[in-house]
Design a protein around this motif. Structure first.
Motif, PDB file in Angstrom:
ATOM      1  N   GLU A 127      -9.375   3.638   7.151  1.00  0.00           N
ATOM      2  CA  GLU A 127     -10.410   4.020   6.186  1.00  0.00           C
ATOM      3  C   GLU A 127     -10.086   3.554   4.765  1.00  0.00           C
ATOM      4  OE1 GLU A 127      -7.407   7.375   6.352  1.00  0.00           O
ATOM      5  OE2 GLU A 127      -8.409   6.031   7.781  1.00  0.00           O
ATOM      6  N   GLN A 128      -8.908   2.939   4.586  1.00  0.00           N
ATOM      7  CA  GLN A 128      -8.503   2.487   3.251  1.00  0.00           C
ATOM      8  C   GLN A 128      -9.498   1.471   2.710  1.00  0.00           C
ATOM      9  OE1 GLN A 128      -5.130   3.174   1.748  1.00  0.00           O
ATOM     10  NE2 GLN A 128      -5.985   2.308  -0.110  1.00  0.00           N
ATOM     11  N   LEU A 129      -9.899   1.667   1.471  1.00  0.00           N
ATOM     12  CA  LEU A 129     -10.898   0.802   0.845  1.00  0.00           C
ATOM     13  C   LEU A 129     -10.211  -0.340   0.107  1.00  0.00           C
ATOM     14  CD1 LEU A 129     -14.038   0.884   0.634  1.00  0.00           C
ATOM     15  CD2 LEU A 129     -13.740   1.873  -1.649  1.00  0.00           C
ATOM     16  N   LEU A 130     -10.705  -1.558   0.330  1.00  0.00           N
ATOM     17  CA  LEU A 130     -10.204  -2.734  -0.374  1.00  0.00           C
ATOM     18  C   LEU A 130     -10.964  -2.922  -1.680  1.00  0.00           C
ATOM     19  CD1 LEU A 130     -10.213  -5.036   2.761  1.00  0.00           C
ATOM     20  CD2 LEU A 130      -8.167  -4.169   1.639  1.00  0.00           C
ATOM     21  N   ASP A 131     -10.443  -3.780  -2.548  1.00  0.00           N
ATOM     22  CA  ASP A 131     -11.111  -3.981  -3.832  1.00  0.00           C
ATOM     23  C   ASP A 131     -12.409  -4.773  -3.717  1.00  0.00           C
ATOM     24  OD1 ASP A 131     -10.008  -6.453  -3.288  1.00  0.00           O
ATOM     25  OD2 ASP A 131      -8.985  -6.686  -5.210  1.00  0.00           O
ATOM     26  N   ASN A 132     -12.713  -5.295  -2.523  1.00  0.00           N
ATOM     27  CA  ASN A 132     -13.993  -5.973  -2.325  1.00  0.00           C
ATOM     28  C   ASN A 132     -15.060  -5.051  -1.740  1.00  0.00           C
ATOM     29  OD1 ASN A 132     -13.221  -5.672   0.334  1.00  0.00           O
ATOM     30  ND2 ASN A 132     -13.020  -7.864   0.770  1.00  0.00           N
ATOM     31  N   GLY A 133     -14.725  -3.756  -1.610  1.00  0.00           N
ATOM     32  CA  GLY A 133     -15.678  -2.773  -1.121  1.00  0.00           C
ATOM     33  C   GLY A 133     -15.649  -2.550   0.375  1.00  0.00           C
ATOM     34  N   VAL A 312      -0.936  -4.139  -2.458  1.00  0.00           N
ATOM     35  CA  VAL A 312      -0.856  -4.790  -1.153  1.00  0.00           C
ATOM     36  C   VAL A 312      -1.901  -5.896  -1.108  1.00  0.00           C
ATOM     37  CG1 VAL A 312      -1.123  -4.515   1.340  1.00  0.00           C
ATOM     38  CG2 VAL A 312      -0.028  -2.704  -0.009  1.00  0.00           C
ATOM     39  N   SER A 313      -1.463  -7.083  -0.752  1.00  0.00           N
ATOM     40  CA  SER A 313      -2.365  -8.222  -0.601  1.00  0.00           C
ATOM     41  C   SER A 313      -2.746  -8.352   0.871  1.00  0.00           C
ATOM     42  CB  SER A 313      -1.683  -9.505  -1.086  1.00  0.00           C
ATOM     43  OG  SER A 313      -2.531 -10.613  -0.927  1.00  0.00           O
ATOM     44  N   VAL A 314      -4.028  -8.298   1.147  1.00  0.00           N
ATOM     45  CA  VAL A 314      -4.552  -8.319   2.510  1.00  0.00           C
ATOM     46  C   VAL A 314      -5.251  -9.654   2.756  1.00  0.00           C
ATOM     47  CG1 VAL A 314      -6.170  -7.248   4.129  1.00  0.00           C
ATOM     48  CG2 VAL A 314      -4.835  -5.816   2.556  1.00  0.00           C
ATOM     49  N   GLY A 315      -4.855 -10.346   3.815  1.00  0.00           N
ATOM     50  CA  GLY A 315      -5.478 -11.610   4.177  1.00  0.00           C
ATOM     51  C   GLY A 315      -6.342 -11.459   5.417  1.00  0.00           C
ATOM     52  N   TYR A 316      -7.516 -12.071   5.412  1.00  0.00           N
ATOM     53  CA  TYR A 316      -8.406 -11.986   6.568  1.00  0.00           C
ATOM     54  C   TYR A 316      -9.245 -13.249   6.694  1.00  0.00           C
ATOM     55  CZ  TYR A 316     -11.960 -10.649   3.089  1.00  0.00           C
ATOM     56  OH  TYR A 316     -12.810 -10.621   2.008  1.00  0.00           O
ATOM     57  N   LEU A 317      -9.683 -13.517   7.912  1.00  0.00           N
ATOM     58  CA  LEU A 317     -10.502 -14.698   8.180  1.00  0.00           C
ATOM     59  C   LEU A 317     -11.934 -14.437   7.738  1.00  0.00           C
ATOM     60  CD1 LEU A 317      -9.138 -15.580  11.740  1.00  0.00           C
ATOM     61  CD2 LEU A 317      -8.355 -16.416   9.516  1.00  0.00           C
ATOM     62  N   VAL A 425      -8.686 -13.220   0.595  1.00  0.00           N
ATOM     63  CA  VAL A 425      -7.666 -12.268   0.161  1.00  0.00           C
ATOM     64  C   VAL A 425      -8.331 -11.119  -0.576  1.00  0.00           C
ATOM     65  CG1 VAL A 425      -5.650 -11.937  -1.300  1.00  0.00           C
ATOM     66  CG2 VAL A 425      -5.900 -14.060  -0.023  1.00  0.00           C
ATOM     67  N   ALA A 426      -7.911  -9.917  -0.268  1.00  0.00           N
ATOM     68  CA  ALA A 426      -8.341  -8.719  -0.985  1.00  0.00           C
ATOM     69  C   ALA A 426      -7.108  -7.865  -1.247  1.00  0.00           C
ATOM     70  CB  ALA A 426      -9.382  -7.944  -0.178  1.00  0.00           C
ATOM     71  N   SER A 427      -7.258  -6.829  -2.045  1.00  0.00           N
ATOM     72  CA  SER A 427      -6.113  -6.006  -2.430  1.00  0.00           C
ATOM     73  C   SER A 427      -6.412  -4.530  -2.276  1.00  0.00           C
ATOM     74  CB  SER A 427      -5.724  -6.282  -3.892  1.00  0.00           C
ATOM     75  OG  SER A 427      -5.393  -7.634  -4.074  1.00  0.00           O
ATOM     76  N   LEU A 428      -5.347  -3.755  -2.138  1.00  0.00           N
ATOM     77  CA  LEU A 428      -5.428  -2.303  -2.149  1.00  0.00           C
ATOM     78  C   LEU A 428      -4.108  -1.759  -2.682  1.00  0.00           C
ATOM     79  CD1 LEU A 428      -3.562  -1.203   0.452  1.00  0.00           C
ATOM     80  CD2 LEU A 428      -5.522  -2.055   1.733  1.00  0.00           C
ATOM     81  N   LEU A 429      -4.070  -0.444  -2.924  1.00  0.00           N
ATOM     82  CA  LEU A 429      -2.857   0.221  -3.397  1.00  0.00           C
ATOM     83  C   LEU A 429      -2.326   1.143  -2.319  1.00  0.00           C
ATOM     84  CD1 LEU A 429      -3.935   1.103  -7.058  1.00  0.00           C
ATOM     85  CD2 LEU A 429      -2.493  -0.799  -6.310  1.00  0.00           C
ATOM     86  N   LEU A 430      -1.004   1.184  -2.183  1.00  0.00           N
ATOM     87  CA  LEU A 430      -0.349   1.989  -1.155  1.00  0.00           C
ATOM     88  C   LEU A 430       0.775   2.784  -1.821  1.00  0.00           C
ATOM     89  CD1 LEU A 430      -0.761   2.113   1.973  1.00  0.00           C
ATOM     90  CD2 LEU A 430       1.187   0.558   2.173  1.00  0.00           C
ATOM     91  N   PRO A 431       0.939   4.065  -1.475  1.00  0.00           N
ATOM     92  CA  PRO A 431       2.056   4.834  -2.031  1.00  0.00           C
ATOM     93  C   PRO A 431       3.378   4.143  -1.715  1.00  0.00           C
ATOM     94  CG  PRO A 431       0.516   6.285  -0.889  1.00  0.00           C
ATOM     95  CD  PRO A 431       0.092   4.876  -0.576  1.00  0.00           C
ATOM     96  N   ARG A 432       4.274   4.067  -2.688  1.00  0.00           N
ATOM     97  CA  ARG A 432       5.499   3.302  -2.478  1.00  0.00           C
ATOM     98  C   ARG A 432       6.379   3.895  -1.388  1.00  0.00           C
ATOM     99  NH1 ARG A 432       8.435   1.285  -6.500  1.00  0.00           N
ATOM    100  NH2 ARG A 432       6.778   1.316  -8.047  1.00  0.00           N
ATOM    101  N   GLU A 433       6.245   5.201  -1.114  1.00  0.00           N
ATOM    102  CA  GLU A 433       7.049   5.790  -0.034  1.00  0.00           C
ATOM    103  C   GLU A 433       6.604   5.319   1.349  1.00  0.00           C
ATOM    104  OE1 GLU A 433       4.093   9.003  -1.455  1.00  0.00           O
ATOM    105  OE2 GLU A 433       5.473   7.534  -2.373  1.00  0.00           O
TER     106      GLU A 433
END
Length: 441
Positions: A127-133, A312-317, A425-433
């Motif tokens: 359910e994590q949202l990427l910066d591209n919506g 976090v950098s997310v790559g997708y086709l 490429v899109a991005s999201l944030l993840l807790p460092r733990e």
């Protein structure tokens, strides 16, 4: 006071190798850092690893290491040189094994350590949202990679076990340079001011030749001597993080207040809050003083507490791009190229080619800024490119341009066509733990 000498051996994956060898041989360095990852680069490397479990590291890793490893380690009459690099890309462990093999082949007894843990593909909530919506789950099987931007922790651990060569995956660019400063000077992980200063050093060096005159030269306005022999930069850093940016004496290029200022603002959105995994750096009061030719003193950086989340950098086709090009020359070249463009676009429409986006441009006329000049050039090149969901549709775009040879205006030549898959490429944030870093010796 101890002075640390850190050189920049690469600013991107395909960078030149000769300046790095010059630094290793003549730079009197303690550390040589190769920064070779971009967001799309690591996504492409993950694609390679899918088809080859032993692949996925930088394609120039072997050649670079063969050239610089003979200078690494404790050599008589020289500083001990160590290498830090993110050329491990999607597979730092396999890269470390390859470097160890090359070292053995060269008869060198070097300790090679891999830093792993940046690959968080299987740790992302659907359910994590990427910066591209979009959500992670919505990407489905198109999702190919997710790599967190690590900081200095893994590199520090590798240096503590006396590594000669440290191979990482996705580590933030300035962290590659900050880690050796923290290790050598014993800076605490919450010494924010020194970490801010050390991050500035990393930011100035991370793009290699950009700070020593590359991507700076503009003849008649910003002249750079001997650009063909451009030397890569190095930093002389003291225990308080004060630094001087320079290069190997006699190498080409230029290190000046202006080259440093341009690099300072490169890819920095907020100079007062440059976010890294290690520190929130403040570059807003940074200044440069030219102490001599190609010797620039850096001052004024600061820092605050690091962010609680990691990028976090997310790559997708994301579909395919089909492209075709054709050249026209001589009298009436522009008119014939314009006719060819109109013909191709009309034929793609008549054939019902399914395209999400299409771009048709005359290179040298309107490709960058639209129609800007009434001067008739002697040659022009047509380029038509379209983005399609299916490869078969993308293929038809280049094919249709190629048919201009016998089905278009006169004088067309030099046709080319290609199809490539889009890795977005899109991005999201993840807790460092959520990110677990470790080393493999």
């Amino acid at each position: 006071m101890k002075t640390l000498r850190i050189g920049s051996g690469a600013g991107y994956s395909g960078d030149r190798i000769e300046p790095a060898v010059e630094l290793a041989e003549q730079g009197d360095l303690d550390y040589l850092v190769f920064e070779c990852l971009a967001e799309r680069t690591i996504a492409l490397a993950q694609q390679v690893r899918i088809s080859d479990p032993q692949g996925g590291y930088d394609p120039l890793l072997g050649e670079r290491m063969r050239r610089v490893l003979p200078f690494v380690g404790r050599l008589a009459g020289r500083r001990r040189l160590r290498v830090i690099t993110n050329m491990g890309a999607a597979n730092p462990l396999a890269a470390a094994i390859e470097v160890r093999r090359i070292a053995a082949e060269l008869g060198l007894g070097l300790k090679v350590v891999a830093v792993v843990g940046d690959d968080v593909l299987h740790a992302l909530p659907g359910e994590q949202l990427l910066d591209n919506g979009q959500t992670v789950a919505s990407l489905g099987e198109r999702l190919i990679s997710a790599n967190a931007y690590l900081g200095v922790e893994g590199i520090l651990e590798a240096l503590r076990v006396d590594a000669d060569v440290v191979i990482t995956g996705r580590v933030a660019d300035p962290s590659l340079f900050l880690a050796p400063q923290m290790f050598e000077f014993g800076w605490a992980a919450d010494d924010w001011q020194r970490l801010g200063r050390g991050t500035l050093v990393g930011h100035l060096l991370e793009c290699a030749g950009q700070v020593s005159g590359g991507y700076f030269a503009d003849p008649g306005f910003k002249d750079v001597d001997d650009l063909a022999r451009l030397g890569f930069p190095l930093a002389e850093v003291d225990a308080d993080g004060h630094a001087l940016i320079t290069k190997v004496a006699g190498s080409g290029g230029r290190v000046s207040r202006a080259t440093c200022a341009e690099q300072l603002i490169y890819e920095v959105h907020d100079p007062a809050a440059y976010l890294t995994p290690d520190v929130t750096a403040d570059f807003s009061q940074v200044g440069f003083v030219e102490e001599n030719v190609d010797r620039v003193r850096v001052q004024g950086a600061d820092g605050r507490a690091r962010p609680e989340q990691l990028k976090v950098s997310v790559g997708y086709l994301d579909g395919w791009i089909g492209e075709g090009q054709m050249s026209y020359g001589g009298p009436g070249a522009v008119a014939r190229a314009q006719l060819a463009r109109d013909v191709v676009l009309k034929r793609l429409e008549l054939m019902g080619v399914k395209m999400q986006e299409v771009r048709a441009e005359l290179i040298g006329i309107d490709a960058l800024h639209g129609q800007r000049s009434s001067v008739e050039p002697w040659e022009v090149r047509l380029r038509v490119a379209a983005r399609c969901e299916e490869r078969s549709e993308a293929v038809r775009v280049g094919n249709e341009v190629e048919t201009l040879y016998t089905n278009g205006p006169s004088g067309g030549g030099g046709a080319s066509k290609n199809v490539r898959q889009v890795v977005a490429v899109a991005s999201l944030l993840l807790p460092r733990e959520s990110v677990k870093v470790r080393i493999e010796v």
